[in-house]
Design an enzyme around this catalytic site. Sequence first.
Site, PDB file in Angstrom:
ATOM      1  N   SER A 200       0.831  -1.197   0.000  1.00  0.00           N
ATOM      2  CA  SER A 200       0.000   0.000   0.000  1.00  0.00           C
ATOM      3  C   SER A 200       0.869   1.253   0.000  1.00  0.00           C
ATOM      4  O   SER A 200       1.900   1.296   0.681  1.00  0.00           O
ATOM      5  CB  SER A 200      -0.861  -0.035   1.261  1.00  0.00           C
ATOM      6  OG  SER A 200      -1.779   1.020   1.263  1.00  0.00           O
ATOM      7  N   CYS A 320      -9.483  -1.019  19.769  1.00  0.00           N
ATOM      8  CA  CYS A 320     -10.827  -0.588  20.147  1.00  0.00           C
ATOM      9  C   CYS A 320     -11.828  -1.234  19.218  1.00  0.00           C
ATOM     10  O   CYS A 320     -11.749  -1.093  18.013  1.00  0.00           O
ATOM     11  CB  CYS A 320     -10.951   0.922  20.052  1.00  0.00           C
ATOM     12  SG  CYS A 320      -9.898   1.742  21.233  1.00  0.00           S
TER      13      CYS A 320
HETATM   14  C1  LIG Z   1      -1.778  -0.773   6.982  1.00  0.00           C
HETATM   15  C2  LIG Z   1      -1.787  -2.233   6.758  1.00  0.00           C
HETATM   16  C3  LIG Z   1      -2.798  -2.856   6.001  1.00  0.00           C
HETATM   17  C4  LIG Z   1      -3.970  -2.088   5.448  1.00  0.00           C
HETATM   18  O1  LIG Z   1      -3.575  -1.306   4.369  1.00  0.00           O
HETATM   19  P1  LIG Z   1      -4.590  -0.276   3.699  1.00  0.00           P
HETATM   20  O2  LIG Z   1      -3.875   0.172   2.476  1.00  0.00           O
HETATM   21  O3  LIG Z   1      -4.757   0.812   4.695  1.00  0.00           O
HETATM   22  O4  LIG Z   1      -5.838  -1.002   3.395  1.00  0.00           O
HETATM   23  C5  LIG Z   1      -2.716  -4.210   5.801  1.00  0.00           C
HETATM   24  N1  LIG Z   1      -1.706  -4.930   6.304  1.00  0.00           N
HETATM   25  C6  LIG Z   1      -0.725  -4.382   7.023  1.00  0.00           C
HETATM   26  C7  LIG Z   1       0.374  -5.234   7.554  1.00  0.00           C
HETATM   27  C8  LIG Z   1      -0.729  -3.019   7.282  1.00  0.00           C
HETATM   28  O5  LIG Z   1       0.239  -2.475   8.010  1.00  0.00           O
END
Ligand SMILES: *Cc1c(COP(=O)(O)O)cnc(C)c1O
Length: 376
Positions: A200, A320
């Site tokens: 991401s 939470c």
């Molecule tokens: C932040 C994160 C996600 C989610 O990613 P998004 O792009 O916000 O949907 C999934 N897996 C891990 C390990 C993350 O750190």
Amino acid sequence: MERPVYLDYNATTPVDPRVLEAMLPWFTDQFGNAASSHHLFGWEAAAAVEEARRQVAHRIGAHEKELLFTSGATESNNLAIKGLFESSPDKKHLITVRTEHKALLDVAAWLETRGVSVTYLETDTEGRITADQVAGALRPDTLAVSVMWANNETGVLQPVGEIGALCRKAGVWFHTDATQAVGKVPVYVPAAHIDLLSFSAHKLYGPKGIGALYVRKGTPLALQMHGGGHERGRRSGTLNVPGIVGFGKACELADPDLSALALLRDELERGILSAVPGTRVNGSVKYRLANVSNLSFPDVDGEELLLQLSRIAVSNGSACTSASVLPSHVLKAMGISDERAHASIRFSLGRFTTPEDIRFTLRYVAGIVADLRRSS
Ligand SMILES: *Cc1c(COP(=O)(O)O)cnc(C)c1O
């Protein structure tokens, strides 16, 4: 009000100014739809997307044809795992790990309601699993294994290369959520024998709402988003051109050499460990991302601690839900007590963390914990 020192880079990162600059024209002058194939506006956008696809693919050692854009790692995980199981209904077993991100565990839980059986491997007290554990869990009906590269709460690294080699030999698909790894450690999909990899942009100084899924050639995936047949028919929806351009730039800028950041993290960690008696590090210190320190502070109330730490922006060892505050499932899976999990703080540093930030945080945290202990 003075803004807190930001030490929550594992939750999200700011967009790097160079990334923002690269994105801006794609909101205004060059606003075309990358699927418009009859005019310049569309051609420009399509060319920018393909350039970004090369940059993003290059970051993980992939061919650009093997990379598709999604809205983020949550969607990539959904597409990877649901897409696999829907494509092969005769195989009904998934192997994963207790300490995965919710964006994987919730997909696994949903598959369980559809008749898939899921093995959740237990980690050791340092948060790690071994390739042998994966081998021991394989069954004739195992379709896939999903193990994250690096944990978001503790930074603990899993032996993905060994697991990948094992899966390839056993003929099962291997998916890894590498959202915390890309840009922090070298990630090279061919060497790690990876079939599917999620990541991401907003965890590596790109914008929110854009991510990617690497799909190795020949990996079957049933579509999860039907529509105009974008992304070679694998994920429909008008492409987020500015986001994709920003993701590309962020990948180009990403330098997994975090040795300078590691020095700051170590200064913070050692400083707190020596100033606050009883503090413990959660997770392996040997197999760990260079930017994370997850510490627990015995003899203080976790909620009170986080409340008091108002001048730094950090996360704690609780999650939470709508109903209550639960201890982190990651820390719990490592055998850490609920009380210690609640009194845990994740410090995650990043590109814009300064030595002054760290020196302030060190003194500040040590002072607050001492005050809380005196008053309890
Ligand atoms: C932040 C994160 C996600 C989610 O990613 P998004 O792009 O916000 O949907 C999934 N897996 C891990 C390990 C993350 O750190």
